[in-house]
Design a protein around this motif. Sequence first.
Motif, PDB file in Angstrom:
ATOM      1  N   GLU A  16       0.823  -1.212   0.000  1.00 21.86           N
ATOM      2  CA  GLU A  16       0.000   0.000   0.000  1.00 21.86           C
ATOM      3  C   GLU A  16       0.859   1.265   0.000  1.00 21.86           C
ATOM      4  O   GLU A  16       0.525   2.241  -0.679  1.00 21.86           O
ATOM      5  CB  GLU A  16      -0.962   0.001   1.184  1.00 21.86           C
ATOM      6  N   ASP A  89      -9.105  -7.657 -15.172  1.00 15.94           N
ATOM      7  CA  ASP A  89      -8.333  -7.769 -13.930  1.00 15.94           C
ATOM      8  C   ASP A  89      -7.532  -6.520 -13.607  1.00 15.94           C
ATOM      9  O   ASP A  89      -6.952  -6.417 -12.529  1.00 15.94           O
ATOM     10  CB  ASP A  89      -7.386  -8.975 -13.985  1.00 15.94           C
ATOM     11  N   SER A  91      -7.896  -3.875 -12.205  1.00 13.60           N
ATOM     12  CA  SER A  91      -8.736  -3.154 -11.259  1.00 13.60           C
ATOM     13  C   SER A  91      -8.036  -3.161  -9.906  1.00 13.60           C
ATOM     14  O   SER A  91      -7.495  -4.195  -9.491  1.00 13.60           O
ATOM     15  CB  SER A  91     -10.098  -3.846 -11.150  1.00 13.60           C
ATOM     16  N   MET A  92      -8.080  -2.059  -9.218  1.00 11.75           N
ATOM     17  CA  MET A  92      -7.441  -1.995  -7.908  1.00 11.75           C
ATOM     18  C   MET A  92      -8.168  -2.865  -6.882  1.00 11.75           C
ATOM     19  O   MET A  92      -7.679  -3.040  -5.775  1.00 11.75           O
ATOM     20  CB  MET A  92      -7.327  -0.549  -7.433  1.00 11.75           C
ATOM     21  N   ASP A  93      -9.306  -3.432  -7.245  1.00 15.02           N
ATOM     22  CA  ASP A  93      -9.992  -4.395  -6.382  1.00 15.02           C
ATOM     23  C   ASP A  93      -9.384  -5.787  -6.514  1.00 15.02           C
ATOM     24  O   ASP A  93      -9.681  -6.666  -5.712  1.00 15.02           O
ATOM     25  CB  ASP A  93     -11.483  -4.477  -6.742  1.00 15.02           C
ATOM     26  N   ASN A  94      -8.573  -5.987  -7.522  1.00 15.80           N
ATOM     27  CA  ASN A  94      -7.978  -7.302  -7.794  1.00 15.80           C
ATOM     28  C   ASN A  94      -6.631  -7.406  -7.072  1.00 15.80           C
ATOM     29  O   ASN A  94      -5.726  -6.610  -7.342  1.00 15.80           O
ATOM     30  CB  ASN A  94      -7.807  -7.466  -9.306  1.00 15.80           C
ATOM     31  N   ARG A  98      -3.177  -5.189  -7.766  1.00 14.35           N
ATOM     32  CA  ARG A  98      -2.608  -4.310  -6.730  1.00 14.35           C
ATOM     33  C   ARG A  98      -1.147  -4.664  -6.492  1.00 14.35           C
ATOM     34  O   ARG A  98      -0.293  -3.786  -6.386  1.00 14.35           O
ATOM     35  CB  ARG A  98      -3.391  -4.422  -5.419  1.00 14.35           C
TER      36      ARG A  98
END
Length: 176
Positions: A16, A89, A91-94, A98
């Motif tokens: 992060e 894929d 996507s920052m949700d993946n 990330r």
Amino acid sequence: MGRPSAREQILDAFQEILIESGSAAVTLDAVAARAKVSKGGLLYHFGSKDALLNGLLDRLLRLTAADIEHARTAPEGVLQYYLRSSVTDASMDNPGHRCSVAVLRLLSSESKVAETMVEVGRRWTALLAEHIDDPLTAEIVSVLGDGLYLRATMGGPAPQPLLERLPEVLRRLGAT
């Protein structure tokens, strides 16, 4: 689902910080604080920044291996899965995406990152080659997926005609 292990929390924190602020913001103190562990706890799991980087690269390879296994059983088949997920894929949700974004933030400063990214590409190309007779065509499909992923990562428009006609695209490439 239970709470992640301290080791995974530390990797999450490292990831992060890289995503949000880049490599200049990464210190062992910052990672420990973000992970809500003591610096000693961080050092118990990762004895150095280099060990932390190795942990993140290992995570990327594990996520890639899991995605490849998922591709092997995808209802639409490996080739369509690879090309479609190259867009969906990003996507920052993946979790895999990330991790890739975090790792890529270190590309210019860590040679291991380039080696790992080459290995990720090699693994996908090897899977494609299992399903495409011609090695050059397998490489073309691999590069097409890379381009789709890069475009999607940068927020470019999804190539709807291509995605809607994947069987035809693969047929034209001689990949079916």
